[in-house]
Design a protein around this motif. Structure first.
Motif, PDB file in Angstrom:
ATOM      1  N   TYR A 130     -21.169   5.682 -32.906  1.00  0.00           N
ATOM      2  CA  TYR A 130     -21.649   6.621 -31.890  1.00  0.00           C
ATOM      3  C   TYR A 130     -20.528   6.981 -30.919  1.00  0.00           C
ATOM      4  CZ  TYR A 130     -24.068   8.661 -27.963  1.00  0.00           C
ATOM      5  OH  TYR A 130     -24.444   9.529 -26.969  1.00  0.00           O
ATOM      6  N   GLU A 131     -19.796   5.970 -30.477  1.00  0.00           N
ATOM      7  CA  GLU A 131     -18.722   6.242 -29.510  1.00  0.00           C
ATOM      8  C   GLU A 131     -17.636   7.119 -30.107  1.00  0.00           C
ATOM      9  OE1 GLU A 131     -17.578   2.399 -28.082  1.00  0.00           O
ATOM     10  OE2 GLU A 131     -18.925   2.581 -26.350  1.00  0.00           O
ATOM     11  N   PHE A 132     -17.363   6.889 -31.376  1.00  0.00           N
ATOM     12  CA  PHE A 132     -16.391   7.745 -32.059  1.00  0.00           C
ATOM     13  C   PHE A 132     -16.894   9.192 -32.085  1.00  0.00           C
ATOM     14  CE2 PHE A 132     -15.159   9.866 -36.032  1.00  0.00           C
ATOM     15  CZ  PHE A 132     -13.792   9.899 -35.860  1.00  0.00           C
ATOM     16  N   ALA A 133     -18.157   9.334 -32.484  1.00  0.00           N
ATOM     17  CA  ALA A 133     -18.723  10.687 -32.584  1.00  0.00           C
ATOM     18  C   ALA A 133     -18.749  11.365 -31.221  1.00  0.00           C
ATOM     19  CB  ALA A 133     -20.129  10.621 -33.170  1.00  0.00           C
ATOM     20  N   GLN A 134     -19.113  10.594 -30.205  1.00  0.00           N
ATOM     21  CA  GLN A 134     -19.203  11.152 -28.860  1.00  0.00           C
ATOM     22  C   GLN A 134     -17.804  11.550 -28.345  1.00  0.00           C
ATOM     23  OE1 GLN A 134     -22.031  11.780 -27.286  1.00  0.00           O
ATOM     24  NE2 GLN A 134     -21.085  12.514 -25.394  1.00  0.00           N
ATOM     25  N   SER A 135     -16.828  10.677 -28.608  1.00  0.00           N
ATOM     26  CA  SER A 135     -15.474  10.941 -28.107  1.00  0.00           C
ATOM     27  C   SER A 135     -14.859  12.158 -28.770  1.00  0.00           C
ATOM     28  CB  SER A 135     -14.535   9.770 -28.387  1.00  0.00           C
ATOM     29  OG  SER A 135     -15.134   8.581 -28.024  1.00  0.00           O
ATOM     30  N   THR A 136     -15.255  12.426 -30.010  1.00  0.00           N
ATOM     31  CA  THR A 136     -14.627  13.523 -30.727  1.00  0.00           C
ATOM     32  C   THR A 136     -15.495  14.780 -30.714  1.00  0.00           C
ATOM     33  OG1 THR A 136     -15.552  12.612 -32.752  1.00  0.00           O
ATOM     34  CG2 THR A 136     -13.269  12.097 -32.287  1.00  0.00           C
ATOM     35  N   ARG A 220      -7.963   7.495 -19.309  1.00  0.00           N
ATOM     36  CA  ARG A 220      -7.308   6.805 -18.197  1.00  0.00           C
ATOM     37  C   ARG A 220      -5.908   7.377 -17.981  1.00  0.00           C
ATOM     38  NH1 ARG A 220      -7.155   4.690 -22.884  1.00  0.00           N
ATOM     39  NH2 ARG A 220      -5.296   3.713 -23.680  1.00  0.00           N
ATOM     40  N   HIS A 221      -5.442   7.260 -16.761  1.00  0.00           N
ATOM     41  CA  HIS A 221      -4.093   7.710 -16.440  1.00  0.00           C
ATOM     42  C   HIS A 221      -3.095   6.579 -16.630  1.00  0.00           C
ATOM     43  CE1 HIS A 221      -5.855  11.219 -14.246  1.00  0.00           C
ATOM     44  NE2 HIS A 221      -4.807  11.771 -14.825  1.00  0.00           N
ATOM     45  N   SER A 248       1.622   7.448 -27.104  1.00  0.00           N
ATOM     46  CA  SER A 248       2.084   6.787 -25.878  1.00  0.00           C
ATOM     47  C   SER A 248       3.492   7.267 -25.558  1.00  0.00           C
ATOM     48  CB  SER A 248       2.073   5.271 -26.030  1.00  0.00           C
ATOM     49  OG  SER A 248       3.134   4.873 -26.859  1.00  0.00           O
ATOM     50  N   LEU A 249       3.816   7.185 -24.280  1.00  0.00           N
ATOM     51  CA  LEU A 249       5.094   7.704 -23.807  1.00  0.00           C
ATOM     52  C   LEU A 249       5.688   6.665 -22.878  1.00  0.00           C
ATOM     53  CD1 LEU A 249       6.373  10.517 -24.308  1.00  0.00           C
ATOM     54  CD2 LEU A 249       5.337  11.280 -22.184  1.00  0.00           C
ATOM     55  N   GLU A 250       6.984   6.388 -23.044  1.00  0.00           N
ATOM     56  CA  GLU A 250       7.615   5.386 -22.182  1.00  0.00           C
ATOM     57  C   GLU A 250       9.065   5.763 -21.905  1.00  0.00           C
ATOM     58  OE1 GLU A 250       6.411   0.919 -22.713  1.00  0.00           O
ATOM     59  OE2 GLU A 250       6.178   1.971 -24.625  1.00  0.00           O
ATOM     60  N   PHE A 251       9.607   5.175 -20.844  1.00  0.00           N
ATOM     61  CA  PHE A 251      11.034   5.368 -20.548  1.00  0.00           C
ATOM     62  C   PHE A 251      11.842   4.229 -21.156  1.00  0.00           C
ATOM     63  CE2 PHE A 251       9.399   7.363 -16.464  1.00  0.00           C
ATOM     64  CZ  PHE A 251       9.592   8.654 -16.914  1.00  0.00           C
ATOM     65  N   LEU A 318      -2.302  11.390 -19.189  1.00  0.00           N
ATOM     66  CA  LEU A 318      -3.730  11.105 -19.300  1.00  0.00           C
ATOM     67  C   LEU A 318      -3.996  10.805 -20.768  1.00  0.00           C
ATOM     68  CD1 LEU A 318      -6.593  11.091 -18.027  1.00  0.00           C
ATOM     69  CD2 LEU A 318      -6.732  13.525 -18.572  1.00  0.00           C
ATOM     70  N   CYS A 319      -4.584   9.633 -21.023  1.00  0.00           N
ATOM     71  CA  CYS A 319      -4.788   9.196 -22.403  1.00  0.00           C
ATOM     72  C   CYS A 319      -6.251   8.921 -22.669  1.00  0.00           C
ATOM     73  CB  CYS A 319      -4.059   7.878 -22.662  1.00  0.00           C
ATOM     74  SG  CYS A 319      -2.314   8.040 -22.658  1.00  0.00           S
ATOM     75  N   ASP A 320      -6.643   9.028 -23.920  1.00  0.00           N
ATOM     76  CA  ASP A 320      -7.888   8.386 -24.316  1.00  0.00           C
ATOM     77  C   ASP A 320      -7.514   7.284 -25.303  1.00  0.00           C
ATOM     78  OD1 ASP A 320      -7.466   9.562 -26.759  1.00  0.00           O
ATOM     79  OD2 ASP A 320      -9.009  11.089 -26.532  1.00  0.00           O
ATOM     80  N   ASP A 321      -8.478   6.793 -26.035  1.00  0.00           N
ATOM     81  CA  ASP A 321      -8.194   5.650 -26.900  1.00  0.00           C
ATOM     82  C   ASP A 321      -7.137   5.947 -27.959  1.00  0.00           C
ATOM     83  OD1 ASP A 321      -9.990   4.221 -25.552  1.00  0.00           O
ATOM     84  OD2 ASP A 321     -11.615   4.454 -26.991  1.00  0.00           O
ATOM     85  N   LEU A 322      -7.021   7.200 -28.332  1.00  0.00           N
ATOM     86  CA  LEU A 322      -6.153   7.523 -29.446  1.00  0.00           C
ATOM     87  C   LEU A 322      -4.823   8.126 -29.042  1.00  0.00           C
ATOM     88  CD1 LEU A 322      -8.511   9.214 -32.034  1.00  0.00           C
ATOM     89  CD2 LEU A 322      -7.477   6.962 -32.160  1.00  0.00           C
ATOM     90  N   LYS A 323      -4.880   9.039 -28.090  1.00  0.00           N
ATOM     91  CA  LYS A 323      -3.691   9.856 -27.907  1.00  0.00           C
ATOM     92  C   LYS A 323      -3.603  10.367 -26.490  1.00  0.00           C
ATOM     93  CE  LYS A 323      -6.940  13.024 -28.481  1.00  0.00           C
ATOM     94  NZ  LYS A 323      -8.346  12.699 -28.529  1.00  0.00           N
ATOM     95  N   CYS A 324      -2.443  10.956 -26.212  1.00  0.00           N
ATOM     96  CA  CYS A 324      -2.185  11.523 -24.902  1.00  0.00           C
ATOM     97  C   CYS A 324      -2.803  12.921 -24.848  1.00  0.00           C
ATOM     98  CB  CYS A 324      -0.674  11.563 -24.766  1.00  0.00           C
ATOM     99  SG  CYS A 324      -0.099  12.522 -23.432  1.00  0.00           S
ATOM    100  N   ILE A 325      -3.598  13.193 -23.821  1.00  0.00           N
ATOM    101  CA  ILE A 325      -4.228  14.508 -23.768  1.00  0.00           C
ATOM    102  C   ILE A 325      -3.665  15.392 -22.670  1.00  0.00           C
ATOM    103  CG2 ILE A 325      -6.388  14.026 -24.928  1.00  0.00           C
ATOM    104  CD1 ILE A 325      -7.651  13.180 -22.447  1.00  0.00           C
ATOM    105  N   ARG A 326      -2.834  14.834 -21.814  1.00  0.00           N
ATOM    106  CA  ARG A 326      -2.266  15.655 -20.763  1.00  0.00           C
ATOM    107  C   ARG A 326      -1.041  14.961 -20.182  1.00  0.00           C
ATOM    108  NH1 ARG A 326      -4.671  19.408 -16.407  1.00  0.00           N
ATOM    109  NH2 ARG A 326      -2.743  19.607 -15.262  1.00  0.00           N
ATOM    110  N   ILE A 327      -0.050  15.748 -19.781  1.00  0.00           N
ATOM    111  CA  ILE A 327       1.123  15.184 -19.106  1.00  0.00           C
ATOM    112  C   ILE A 327       1.317  15.956 -17.819  1.00  0.00           C
ATOM    113  CG2 ILE A 327       3.591  14.709 -19.263  1.00  0.00           C
ATOM    114  CD1 ILE A 327       3.434  14.848 -22.228  1.00  0.00           C
ATOM    115  N   ASP A 328       1.583  15.251 -16.726  1.00  0.00           N
ATOM    116  CA  ASP A 328       1.967  15.976 -15.515  1.00  0.00           C
ATOM    117  C   ASP A 328       2.804  15.075 -14.615  1.00  0.00           C
ATOM    118  OD1 ASP A 328       0.079  14.310 -14.431  1.00  0.00           O
ATOM    119  OD2 ASP A 328      -1.424  15.871 -14.139  1.00  0.00           O
ATOM    120  N   PHE A 329       3.127  15.583 -13.446  1.00  0.00           N
ATOM    121  CA  PHE A 329       3.879  14.775 -12.497  1.00  0.00           C
ATOM    122  C   PHE A 329       2.911  14.058 -11.571  1.00  0.00           C
ATOM    123  CE2 PHE A 329       7.298  17.704 -13.667  1.00  0.00           C
ATOM    124  CZ  PHE A 329       8.315  16.783 -13.887  1.00  0.00           C
TER     125      PHE A 329
END
Ligand code: ZN
Length: 596
Positions: A130-136, A220-221, A248-251, A318-329
């Protein structure tokens, strides 16, 4: 909020309309008695529904119930019995696009897909599905075509008899699903029906994705704050239904599973990012020197936006369980007004080049990018020079597509054979200097869409679009708008809103990430934006064309030739000297300034 209930105490749900696991559209529910589905498609009618009966604020309480779309009456009164002896009645609206306001979404999946997924991962719970279906849901619930080459779910039934060797079947599919995507696509194209293909999708992507979603952390951010020098930007990727996204993104943390782009020790002006259907696909750093970094990730078929900022150490994703959905400063105080445009091309103007867009109507919001607009762009020039001809493809009511030919052919929108093509050929050194739009007045509620008239520096005009005959009964319902009055501004290309579609009935507020719509389908240019460069020196516009004539609008004589079009009678007539350039209207004008 608890689940809405009808007068007889049944909990009300509305079907999502597609299988949340293989993403195939579910068959039309059948409410007549004794309907027998075609043998090859019978499997698609047997479904399992997942229903969240808990309060929306708390963790989901999910129950599952089997149903049959070939006997859809069962969905009017679906009884679920609990071990405690209690029972619940559900009423599920299975008709697509007719969901009752306020109903909760029922996520339906093929029984076969569900069985296969359970075989692949016996630990899966109803809640995790259900959570998978809801998230997607917000991603898959769209009639748009996926970007790039997605896992196509066409044709497979009849290749394998459902009743034989079932015990080995999951294993077989699992193996096939490990083949390179290209081979899988070839297999699915070579096979006559869609059963195996759907199951392959479940093997290929869903089984891994569902288990990842079980972490259930939600959105989550993540802040990438760095207190030392940033030497590199490192990304890990996840593949979702055939396309790669940044997970995911890292320095400064390169590893075997990540890719990196080095960060130069020079002034940074911001970054560009490319979004795809499910998330952020790629990012590149913009330097003040106008030389951007390489793309980290693959921006192909993505929509490209720009975010200004100079301190790369304060990136936030901004991420969800799978991937990054937004990048900002991190700080919400951008140096300057952000452009808020997602373009279908990676424009490479130099820092300091300014553009304006004149907006005639508001556009639908994009999930995770509020206030952003997605625009397709047809530039009049590229680094090689100016276009040699401009073609617009029209129906009786609308312009549906445009193409600019020259050293390379560029096109936007739809341009199939049954459209009327209107061409304008440019002479050497000829440029478009003014553009008028004929827009329907808001109160007229007309279905006609903009006509476009262009005026060139050689004093030629050309009109694109449907009928312009004065005295036709729609004539009073329009007004003309001259888009660039400032003589220093020069049209640089057309933009049109990618999300605005024909008809008002189609809901578009649910679109998640960048989607242009189906290039094969008729798509109407409901709104046209004009890209105007308004640097003081128009000689800079086409860098290779320093001899471009400087042209002052106010000094123009009336056009010498004006063409009249009447599509219904297929006639074109030269201007007879009586018709003067249209009146200028200043209404409905919003300007977005941007640099890219
Ligand atoms: Zn399915």
């Amino acid at each position: 909020m608890s689940v809405p209930i009808d007068l007889s105490g049944r909990l009300l749900f509305s079907s999502s309309g597609y299988c949340a696991l293989c993403r195939e559209t579910l068959p039309e529910p059948c409410y007549w008695a004794n309907f027998i589905p075609p043998a090859n498609d019978a499997w698609t009618y047997k479904i399992v529904g997942f229903y969240n009966i808990g309060n929306e604020e708390t963790l989901p309480r999910v129950i599952a119930a089997v149903g049959d779309l070939a006997n859809a009456v069962c969905f009017d009164d679906l009884t679920v019995n609990f071990r405690s002896g209690r029972s619940l009645a559900l009423k599920v609206n299975t008709h697509q696009n007719s969901g009752r306001q306020g109903d909760r979404t029922a996520h339906l999946v093929h029984l076969m897909c569900w069985k296969l997924l359970k075989a692949l991962d016996p630990n899966l719970t109803q809640k995790s599905i259900y959570e998978f279906a809801q998230s997607t849901y917000s991603l898959f619930n769209t009639t748009h075509v996926p970007e790039g080459r997605d896992v196509i779910t066409t044709g497979f039934t009849g290749v394998i008899d459902e009743n034989t060797s079932r015990s080995d079947f999951g294993e077989f599919l699992k193996r096939v699903s490990r083949l390179p995507l290209e081979l899988q696509l070839d297999i699915s194209e070579a096979c006559p029906s869609d059963w195996l293909s759907s199951l392959l999708t479940v093997c290929h992507s869903t089984s891994t994705l569902v288990s990842v979603f079980k972490r259930g952390q939600g959105e989550r951010h993540v802040e990438l704050i760095c207190h030392s020098d940033v030497r590199s930007l490192c990304a890990k990727f996840v593949s979702i239904f055939g396309n790669r996204y940044i997970s995911s993104l890292e320095f400064n943390e390169p590893s075997e599973s990540s890719e990196e782009v080095l960060v130069k020790a020079s002034d940074i002006t911001g970054f560009k990012f490319a979004i795809g259907r499910y998330g952020v696909k790629a990012i590149r750093i913009c330097y003040a020197s106008n030389e951007p970094s390489e793309w980290l990730g693959d921006p192909t078929a993505g929509w490209i936006g720009v975010m200004y900022g100079s301190d790369i150490r304060r990136l936030r994703i901004l991420c969800d369980d799978l991937k990054c959905i937004r990048i900002d400063f991190l700080d919400d105080s951008p140096i300057k007004e952000q452009p808020r445009l997602l373009l279908d091309k990676d424009l490479s103007f130099r820092t300091g080049d300014r553009h304006r867009m004149l907006q005639t109507r508001t556009t639908p919001p994009i999930r995770n990018f509020p206030k952003w607009r997605m625009c397709r762009y047809l530039p009049f020039f590229d680094e090689k020079g100016y276009m040699s001809s401009l073609t617009m493809f029209c129906t009786a009511h609308s312009i549906t597509g445009m193409a600019a030919s020259g050293l390379s052919l560029r096109s936007v929108g739809e341009q199939s054979l049954n459209r009327v093509a209107m061409h304008m050929f440019f002479q050497r050194g000829e440029r478009i200097v003014n553009i008028w739009l004929r827009m329907p007045k808001i109160e007229s509620e007309s279905w006609h869409r903009p006509n476009i008239m262009v005026l060139t520096n050689l004093n030629r005009t050309h009109v694109f679009g449907a009928s312009l005959v004065p005295g036709d009964r729609y004539h009073g319902r329009y007004k003309w708008t001259l888009l660039n009055e400032d003589p220093r501004s020069i049209p640089a290309g057309f933009f049109f809103d990618a999300l605005t579609r024909e008809g008002s009935s189609r809901k578009i507020d649910n679109i998640a990430f960048g989607f242009s719509g189906d290039e094969q389908d008729a798509r109407y240019v409901d709104e046209i934006f004009l890209g105007i460069d308004h640097k003081p020196r128009i000689e800079d516009l086409g860098p290779k064309f320093k001899s471009m004539m400087v042209f002052i609008v106010n000094e123009v004589n009336p056009p010498t030739v004006m063409w009249w079009f009447n599509l219904s009678y297929d006639y074109v007539m030269p201007w007879n000297g009586n018709y003067l350039p249209p009146k200028i209207s200043r209404e409905q004008r919003h300007i977005t300034e941007f640099e890219i």
